[in-house]
Design an enzyme around this catalytic site. Structure first.
Site, PDB file in Angstrom:
ATOM      1  N   PRO A 137       1.148  -1.294  -0.069  1.00 21.46           N
ATOM      2  CA  PRO A 137       0.142   0.479  -0.283  1.00 21.46           C
ATOM      3  C   PRO A 137       0.631   1.700   0.253  1.00 21.46           C
ATOM      4  CG  PRO A 137      -0.816  -2.102   1.040  1.00 21.46           C
ATOM      5  CD  PRO A 137       0.385  -1.815   1.124  1.00 21.46           C
ATOM      6  N   GLU A 138       0.374   2.180  -0.798  1.00 17.22           N
ATOM      7  CA  GLU A 138       1.154   3.148  -1.108  1.00 17.22           C
ATOM      8  C   GLU A 138       0.473   4.732   0.561  1.00 17.22           C
ATOM      9  OE1 GLU A 138       1.614   4.597  -4.984  1.00 17.22           O
ATOM     10  OE2 GLU A 138       1.986   1.803  -5.951  1.00 17.22           O
ATOM     11  N   LYS A 180       4.655   5.517   4.363  1.00 14.86           N
ATOM     12  CA  LYS A 180       4.303   4.760   4.053  1.00 14.86           C
ATOM     13  C   LYS A 180       3.868   3.277   5.581  1.00 14.86           C
ATOM     14  CE  LYS A 180       5.890   3.393  -0.431  1.00 14.86           C
ATOM     15  NZ  LYS A 180       6.572   2.303  -1.375  1.00 14.86           N
ATOM     16  N   ASN A 199       4.722   2.156  -6.450  1.00  9.72           N
ATOM     17  CA  ASN A 199       4.616   1.912  -7.950  1.00  9.72           C
ATOM     18  C   ASN A 199       3.784   1.878  -8.853  1.00  9.72           C
ATOM     19  OD1 ASN A 199       6.594   0.273  -9.598  1.00  9.72           O
ATOM     20  ND2 ASN A 199       5.186  -1.261  -9.472  1.00  9.72           N
ATOM     21  N   ARG A 231      10.917  -3.277  -9.732  1.00 10.80           N
ATOM     22  CA  ARG A 231       9.736  -3.544  -9.439  1.00 10.80           C
ATOM     23  C   ARG A 231       9.047  -3.600 -11.285  1.00 10.80           C
ATOM     24  NH1 ARG A 231       7.890  -1.015  -4.871  1.00 10.80           N
ATOM     25  NH2 ARG A 231       6.338  -2.019  -5.554  1.00 10.80           N
TER      26      ARG A 231
END
Length: 316
Positions: free
Chosen positions: A2-3, A50, A224, A303
């Site tokens: 989760p961002e 985060k 990402n 990523r």
């Protein structure tokens, strides 16, 4: 994982429980002794990048100031539903791409080491995996069978039951105790203290721009999904070196980062989902074929990245 916008939504779920005493605990965590939380009072809830931080004190101790007057609560007051009214909410990233699952993170994004034992005023730090989430007043249920055909509900890492009768459930997260939230608001893209000048200096480095954007020292909370979306919005190829870009291009990219993150948070607080333009897409909005590759520094964390070669030409 989760961002920033998702973790800020997680904080919204915990905020109604600030001031309440833990009556019972559970969960599968082996990193901390969950029983240490029994009979403690949840004193504060904060988010930095985060990471979510919850402060606990002895139940008989004084209740100190909280962070109620934050952007998160102001947004919630404008129309988002509150979990205090029985709302059941789960926020998590799209459940695909197992190579990005669990708790992997770039070396330069790693935060502080665990502190000593629990004491008054101690903070519990949460860092969530890709499918990490928080639920308020309900448990997550399986929405599909696993590879063996079993329907097994996710196992929570921590469950906090409060004297009011409500409870919080934490899934796929790493926890440890620390003395305080050691975070720099100037690096948080969703903070009013975000330092644009320092972020621009970082973007000017002779490194691929997609590497720099994930550096949590300068772009805390940017992950990402945000990386892919803002590079497309700014029409910049992910492997373009920042030092080759004009200052106006970098300014536009930074504007996209802040605006996209803020808009995503606003959507979450109003129960709306994300509609990406390039992330996990086969075509861009203009109908061009999208490229996909695993990009990252040599010897570092890589990523999955999506980009449109026509809309985002590489600068040589």
């Amino acid at each position: 994982m989760p961002e920033g916008p998702s973790v800020r939504k997680f904080q919204l779920l915990t905020s109604p429980f600030v001031g309440q005493v833990v009556a019972k605990v559970g969960g599968s965590s082996r990193k901390i002794s969950v029983n240490d939380l029994n009979a403690l009072r949840l004193q504060d809830s904060q988010v930095h990048g985060k990471n979510l931080y919850l402060a606990f004190v002895a139940a008989e101790g004084p209740l100190g100031p909280t962070t109620e007057e934050t952007l998160l609560q102001k947004e919630a007051a404008s129309g988002a539903s509150s979990p205090a009214q029985g709302g059941h909410e789960q926020v998590c990233c799209p459940q695909t791409h197992s190579q990005e699952e669990e708790l992997h993170e770039p070396p330069h994004s790693r935060s502080e080491a665990p502190d000593a034992a629990l004491g008054p005023g101690s903070w519990l730090r949460f860092h969530f995996g890709l499918f990490g989430s928080i639920r308020a007043n309900e448990f997550a249920r399986a929405n599909k069978a696993n590879k063996r055909g079993d329907w097994k509900d996710p196992i929570p890492r921590l469950v906090l039951h409060f004297e009011s009768g409500g409870f919080l459930v934490f899934y796929n997260c790493r926890m440890h105790w620390c003395s305080s939230p050691r975070a720099d608001p100037a690096s948080d893209i969703l903070s009013v203290e975000f330092h644009r000048g320092r972020a621009l200096d970082a973007l000017c480095a002779p490194d691929p721009i997609c590497y720099t954007l994930l550096d949590q020292r300068y772009f805390s909370g940017l992950g990402n999904i945000i990386k892919n979306e803002i590079l497309y919005l700014a029409k910049i190829h992910p492997l373009t070196q920042g030092s080759l870009l004009a200052l106006s291009d970098l300014e536009r990219l930074l504007d996209c980062a802040v605006q996209f993150s803020s808009a995503w948070l606003h959507s979450k607080l109003h129960g709306k989902g994300l509609h990406p333009q390039i992330y996990q897409k086969e075509q861009c909005p203009l109908g061009h074929a999208v490229m996909k590759g695993t990009l990252g520094p040599s010897g570092g964390f890589k990523r999955l990245t999506w980009w449109c070669p026509q809309c985002q030409p590489e600068v040589l």
